[in-house]
Design an enzyme around this catalytic site. Structure first.
Site, short mmCIF file in Angstrom:
data_model
loop_
_atom_site.label_atom_id
_atom_site.label_comp_id
_atom_site.label_asym_id
_atom_site.label_seq_id
_atom_site.Cartn_x
_atom_site.Cartn_y
_atom_site.Cartn_z
N TRP A 102 4.50 1.25 -8.77
CA TRP A 102 5.22 1.14 -7.49
C TRP A 102 6.46 0.28 -7.65
O TRP A 102 7.52 0.58 -7.09
CB TRP A 102 4.30 0.61 -6.39
CG TRP A 102 3.31 1.65 -5.96
CD1 TRP A 102 1.96 1.64 -6.15
CD2 TRP A 102 3.61 2.90 -5.30
NE1 TRP A 102 1.40 2.78 -5.64
CE2 TRP A 102 2.38 3.57 -5.13
CE3 TRP A 102 4.79 3.50 -4.86
CZ2 TRP A 102 2.30 4.83 -4.52
CZ3 TRP A 102 4.71 4.76 -4.26
CH2 TRP A 102 3.48 5.40 -4.10
N ASP A 172 6.31 -6.21 -1.75
CA ASP A 172 5.71 -4.94 -1.31
C ASP A 172 4.21 -5.17 -1.26
O ASP A 172 3.52 -5.08 -2.28
CB ASP A 172 6.07 -3.82 -2.28
CG ASP A 172 5.33 -2.52 -1.97
OD1 ASP A 172 4.57 -2.49 -0.97
OD2 ASP A 172 5.49 -1.55 -2.73
N LYS A 196 -3.22 1.70 3.74
CA LYS A 196 -4.23 1.06 2.91
C LYS A 196 -5.06 0.07 3.74
O LYS A 196 -6.24 0.27 3.91
CB LYS A 196 -3.59 0.34 1.72
CG LYS A 196 -3.19 1.25 0.56
CD LYS A 196 -1.85 1.91 0.74
CE LYS A 196 -1.53 2.90 -0.36
NZ LYS A 196 -0.16 2.81 -0.84
C1 PLP Z 1 1.03 3.27 -1.31
C2 PLP Z 1 2.08 2.35 -1.81
C3 PLP Z 1 3.45 2.60 -1.64
C4 PLP Z 1 3.96 3.88 -1.01
O1 PLP Z 1 3.77 3.90 0.34
P1 PLP Z 1 4.35 5.09 1.24
O2 PLP Z 1 3.96 4.62 2.60
O3 PLP Z 1 3.69 6.34 0.80
O4 PLP Z 1 5.81 5.14 1.05
C5 PLP Z 1 4.35 1.68 -2.08
N1 PLP Z 1 3.95 0.54 -2.67
C6 PLP Z 1 2.64 0.27 -2.88
C7 PLP Z 1 2.25 -1.01 -3.55
C8 PLP Z 1 1.67 1.16 -2.45
O5 PLP Z 1 0.37 0.88 -2.64
#
Ligand code: PLP
Length: 360
Positions: A102, A172, A196
């Site tokens: 990511w 993030d 999540k």
């Molecule tokens: C799932 C995830 C993303 C992507 O998220 P989207 O909502 O699909 O854009 C980005 N960073 C991390 C750490 C993730 O777990």
């Protein structure tokens, strides 16, 4: 319906109590005669739902008053671009700590707007560890430092907050937010996709320190400007209302569980049980260095990879769903977010022991 435990990495399971409450309120929210899905986002009913969600989130995360909380669309991936657009503020480079896939996507997007300095890069170690801070090459002039506290695919998690001096720290937190208390005041921006640990997909949560909004890269669309959304209480356009409502129910549920300190204890126990089962056996193994193992996403492999299919078929039969590892790493991955009951982890550990004794 048979009882199942869903180990999906995202969209992931929600607390059963939240689903039940949403079901009870589905067609008529609080005697309004409407479903939340049908309400004007500017009407008094939805305004109260939205305000309540933010208030409870601020309470459980202990968000200081000089931070704005935004409920936006576009997922976490949109923030990969929004972060440089809002935080460069006249500077030309940003530092990134790269510990997984990511983070790599965040780097690729930021590279379109600025010079990216990879202050740490774990790619050569196949993203199985966090490089030691002594080896980092942080730039005191960077516009910000970005990292991914929990890498959802590799299962690598920071169990500490990087010290980056006065440079704004950007995280993030998609797959770790709300899993434990965090010192929000150490961060410039925290962002997370909802699917999540927060609620349904379609919502992204952004927590931004007030003084970091207002100066954007030329050409930044209004929709990607934090100031636009801060000025309009996330209602510049139509927000993802139903996802926002469910997120509020999740925040209520977390508060009822005793808040983030209480859920952190459960999360630590769940993770410990699973890693212990992996470490005590020669049949299973974890690719991640012990001190950076994630509490939320636990990748593991079976000694003989040809047994993967049988393992996955067996788990499905036992009601343990979505354990297949990410396509880029293979093996298995158990995502054990807040909503996964401890009983789900116990059931998985029991299955693993049984599978080992009949195949090991
Ligand atoms: C799932 C995830 C993303 C992507 O998220 P989207 O909502 O699909 O854009 C980005 N960073 C991390 C750490 C993730 O777990």
């Amino acid at each position: 319906m048979n009882k199942v435990y869903n180990f999906s990495a995202g969209p992931a399971m929600l607390p059963a109590a939240v689903i039940e409450r949403a079901q009870a309120e589905m067609s008529d929210w609080n005697d309004s005669g409407m479903s939340v899905m049908e309400m004007s986002h500017r009407g008094s009913e939805f305004m109260s739902i939205a305000g309540h969600a933010e208030q409870v989130l601020r309470e459980i995360m202990e968000i200081p008053s000089n931070y704005r909380v935004l409920f936006l669309q576009g997922g976490a991936s949109t923030q990969f671009a929004a972060v440089p657009m809002n935080l460069l503020r006249g500077k030309s480079s940003a530092d990134y700590l790269l510990t997984g896939i990511w983070g790599k996507k965040a780097v690729a997007e930021a590279s379109r707007y600025c010079d990216v300095n990879l202050a740490a890069d774990a790619s050569e170690r196949s993203f199985t560890e966090i490089p030691s801070p002594e080896t980092w090459s942080l730039d005191a002039n960077a516009a910000y430092v970005h990292y991914t506290p929990n890498e959802t695919i590799g299962g690598v998690e920071f169990h500490w907050v990087p010290d980056v001096g006065d440079v704004p720290l950007v995280a993030d937190m998609s797959s770790t937010i709300l899993s434990r208390p965090i010192p929000v005041e150490r961060y410039g921006v925290i962002y997370a996709g909802a699917q999540k640990n927060i609620g349904p997909a379609g919502l992204a949560l952004i927590i931004v320190r007030e003084d970091l909004t207002g100066e954007v890269v030329e050409g930044t669309p209004a929709m990607l400007n934090y100031q636009t959304h801060a000025d309009n209480a996330s209602m510049f356009n139509t927000p993802p209302t139903y996802s926002w409502y469910i997120a509020g129910l999740v925040f209520d549920w977390l508060r009822e569980q005793g808040g983030l300190r209480a859920i952190a204890e459960v999360n630590r126990r769940k993770a410990d049980k699973l890693y212990k089962a992996i470490d005590e056996s020669d049949f299973y193994s974890s690719p991640v260095r012990a001190d950076c193992r994630s509490w939320m996403n636990v990748p593991f492999t079976v000694a003989d990879g040809s047994l993967d299919a049988a393992f996955l078929a067996g788990t499905r039969q036992a009601g343990l769903l979505a354990l297949k590892g990410h396509r880029s790493v293979g093996g298995m991955r158990a995502s054990i977010y807040n909503a996964m009951p401890e009983k789900g982890v116990d059931t998985l550990v029991d299955f693993m022991k049984e599978f080992e004794s009949s195949n090991g």
